[in-house]
Design a protein around this motif. Structure first.
Motif, short mmCIF file in Angstrom:
data_model
loop_
_atom_site.label_atom_id
_atom_site.label_comp_id
_atom_site.label_asym_id
_atom_site.label_seq_id
_atom_site.Cartn_x
_atom_site.Cartn_y
_atom_site.Cartn_z
N GLU A 64 0.63 -1.10 0.03
CA GLU A 64 0.03 -0.11 0.12
C GLU A 64 0.80 1.23 0.16
N LYS A 65 0.16 2.26 -0.42
CA LYS A 65 0.94 3.73 -0.47
C LYS A 65 1.22 4.00 1.09
N VAL A 66 2.22 4.84 1.45
CA VAL A 66 2.35 5.04 2.92
C VAL A 66 1.34 6.55 3.02
N CYS A 81 5.73 3.59 -1.24
CA CYS A 81 4.73 2.31 -0.93
C CYS A 81 5.50 1.46 0.17
N LYS A 82 4.66 0.62 0.92
CA LYS A 82 5.41 -0.44 1.73
C LYS A 82 4.87 -1.81 1.49
N LEU A 83 5.51 -2.88 1.91
CA LEU A 83 5.11 -3.95 1.99
C LEU A 83 4.35 -4.20 3.55
N SER A 126 -1.05 -7.62 18.52
CA SER A 126 -1.02 -8.31 17.13
C SER A 126 -0.11 -7.12 16.50
N GLY A 127 0.36 -7.76 15.31
CA GLY A 127 1.36 -6.80 14.76
C GLY A 127 1.19 -6.88 12.99
N THR A 128 1.54 -5.91 12.59
CA THR A 128 1.54 -5.85 11.07
C THR A 128 3.07 -5.62 11.01
N TYR A 129 3.75 -6.45 10.25
CA TYR A 129 5.18 -6.29 9.72
C TYR A 129 5.26 -5.09 8.70
N ILE A 130 6.15 -4.24 8.47
CA ILE A 130 6.25 -3.44 7.45
C ILE A 130 7.45 -3.20 7.10
#
Length: 165
Positions: A64-66, A81-83, A126-130
């Motif tokens: 997604e876009k930052v 953008c970022k994964l 919980s976590g989202t890796y970025i």
């Protein structure tokens, strides 16, 4: 006749902040692909190629876009953008995922770390890796060295390769 207006420093600072209302220091992350689409930040869905990991699996992954949330509630979307991805523990896995900081991941070509954005809920963390990409150039694949961290060492577990769908 001139009229003088007294303005306190605090009022002046508040006024300047309200004119520049972007939270430019804390990029936001959508909670999943659907929210990224709704936010207008979705770029591409990605998947893990050849997942041989017996301990964890990637639950969802997207690019997604930052973006930043402004105090007015509006979003500022950048050209970068970022994964983003979430992992979960597999039943009977050799390595346990106790919390989102157990895993150390680095992209193989740059050796840059993946960051973790923490969300707290009733069930805990919980976590989202970025992983921030260079601009918004989406590569065909990205590979990360995956290590399990302990108090005094790091054990190489495997590589994690993401490909664009």
């Amino acid at each position: 006749m001139k009229t003088r207006i007294k303005v306190s420093i605090a009022s002046a600072i508040f006024f300047m902040q309200s004119c520049v209302a972007s939270n430019s220091t804390t990029p936001q992350t959508s909670k999943d692909i659907d929210e990224a689409r709704k936010n207008g930040t979705f770029v591409a869905e990605v998947y893990v190629a050849g997942n041989r990991l017996d301990s964890i699996e990637v639950e969802t992954a997207w690019i997604e876009k930052v973006w930043f949330k402004e105090s007015s509630g509006e979003k500022t979307i950048t050209d970068n953008c970022k994964l983003c991805f979430k992992i979960r523990q597999k039943a009977g896995g050799k390595f346990l995922l106790n919390d989102v900081f157990d895993w150390d991941m680095r992209e193989t070509s740059t050796n840059r770390y993946i960051g973790v954005e923490i969300k707290k809920n009733l069930l805990g963390q919980s976590g989202t890796y970025i992983y921030e990409l260079d601009g918004c150039r989406v590569p065909d694949s990205l590979t990360f060295h995956l290590n399990l961290k302990s108090e005094d060492s790091s054990i190489k577990v495997d590589d994690l390769t993401f490909k664009r769908k």
